[in-house]
Design a protein around this motif. Structure first.
Motif, mmCIF file in Angstrom:
data_model
loop_
_atom_site.group_PDB
_atom_site.id
_atom_site.type_symbol
_atom_site.label_atom_id
_atom_site.label_comp_id
_atom_site.label_asym_id
_atom_site.label_seq_id
_atom_site.Cartn_x
_atom_site.Cartn_y
_atom_site.Cartn_z
ATOM 1 N N THR A 58 44.859 45.795 31.262
ATOM 2 C CA THR A 58 44.113 45.608 32.507
ATOM 3 C C THR A 58 43.210 44.370 32.467
ATOM 4 O O THR A 58 42.761 43.906 33.509
ATOM 5 C CB THR A 58 43.265 46.851 32.868
ATOM 6 O OG1 THR A 58 42.449 47.191 31.750
ATOM 7 C CG2 THR A 58 44.143 48.031 33.224
ATOM 8 N N LEU A 147 49.825 46.844 35.404
ATOM 9 C CA LEU A 147 48.395 46.993 35.101
ATOM 10 C C LEU A 147 47.721 45.645 34.916
ATOM 11 O O LEU A 147 46.495 45.536 35.004
ATOM 12 C CB LEU A 147 48.209 47.789 33.804
ATOM 13 C CG LEU A 147 48.591 49.258 33.786
ATOM 14 C CD1 LEU A 147 48.317 49.831 32.392
ATOM 15 C CD2 LEU A 147 47.851 50.041 34.850
ATOM 16 N N ASP A 149 46.006 42.117 35.009
ATOM 17 C CA ASP A 149 45.139 41.480 36.005
ATOM 18 C C ASP A 149 45.576 40.031 36.252
ATOM 19 O O ASP A 149 44.830 39.087 36.025
ATOM 20 C CB ASP A 149 43.672 41.542 35.559
ATOM 21 C CG ASP A 149 43.403 40.802 34.260
ATOM 22 O OD1 ASP A 149 44.332 40.687 33.437
ATOM 23 O OD2 ASP A 149 42.273 40.316 34.070
ATOM 24 N N ARG A 154 49.919 42.397 39.011
ATOM 25 C CA ARG A 154 49.247 43.689 39.187
ATOM 26 C C ARG A 154 49.683 44.332 40.499
ATOM 27 O O ARG A 154 49.594 43.711 41.558
ATOM 28 C CB ARG A 154 47.727 43.511 39.190
ATOM 29 C CG ARG A 154 47.000 44.817 39.454
ATOM 30 C CD ARG A 154 45.606 44.849 38.911
ATOM 31 N NE ARG A 154 44.783 43.768 39.404
ATOM 32 C CZ ARG A 154 43.558 43.514 38.975
ATOM 33 N NH1 ARG A 154 43.025 44.262 38.035
ATOM 34 N NH2 ARG A 154 42.862 42.517 39.466
#
Ligand code: MN
Length: 201
Positions: A58, A147, A149, A154
């Motif tokens: 993430t 997931l 970024d 994403r």
């Protein structure tokens, strides 16, 4: 702490004839293990070595490409093994209703998900994700995942994944990726997809 290869919940030959034993053995014990080894080497001695793979993914924009490729490889394959199985099952009533509402029904879902996998140029993944309560189909290149970024990558919380790298099907299907994608529907562990769907809401 370092990442370790997760055990499969089934035997290497359990998914035959749809995914053959040799492919499963090499895919799990060689390919996935290589991503883990490379990831551990890249993170050794850094502050990230005690983070979860989800935390790393993430925030992947903060990491070097070697972490993106191998961390993605570890997360993606771990998810992939968990949603495979010989017992099958069916989508839960809640997930089936969402497939109807958000994706136009099971047949349309299979068609669009299959298209995401078949048309992904080169190596990558097809995904079913939950974003703000809605089901979304997407695909990513290489070992990227929804997931991460990164703009254009994403897209939500993944609950179903299909590996369309050649190493996932080449021994049995050679260049026939569409046949492998079609066979995938026979080996989905829907109980795990249902669990992930419920947890994503
Ligand atoms: Mn793979």
């Amino acid at each position: 702490m370092s990442f370790t290869l997760p055990q499969l919940a089934f035997a290497y030959n359990a998914l035959e004839p749809h995914i053959d034993e040799r492919t499963m053995e090499i895919h799990h014990s060689k390919h996935h293990q290589a991503y883990i080894t490379n990831l551990n080497n890249a993170l050794a001695g850094t502050p990230a070595e005690n983070l979860s793979i989800e935390e790393i993914c993430t925030n992947i924009s903060q990491y070097a490409m070697v972490v993106r490729n191998n961390g993605g490889g570890h997360f993606n394959h771990s998810l992939f093994w968990s949603i495979l199985g010989a017992e099958g099952g069916t989508p839960s009533p809640e997930l089936a209703a969402a497939i109807e509402t958000d994706l136009g029904g099971m047949e349309k879902f299979k068609e669009e998900f299959g298209k995401a996998g078949i048309t992904r140029f080169g190596s990558g993944w097809a995904w079913l994700c939950v974003k703000e309560g809605q089901l979304i189909i997407c695909s990513t290149a290489n070992q990227d995942n929804p997931l991460m970024d990164i703009e254009g990558v994403r897209c939500g919380n993944p609950i179903l994944a299909l590996d369309v790298w050649e190493h996932a099907y080449y021994l049995n299907y050679q260049n026939r990726r569409p046949d492998y994608v079609a066979a995938f529907w026979n080996v989905i562990n829907w109980n795990e997809v249902n669990r992930r769907y419920a947890a994503s809401l």
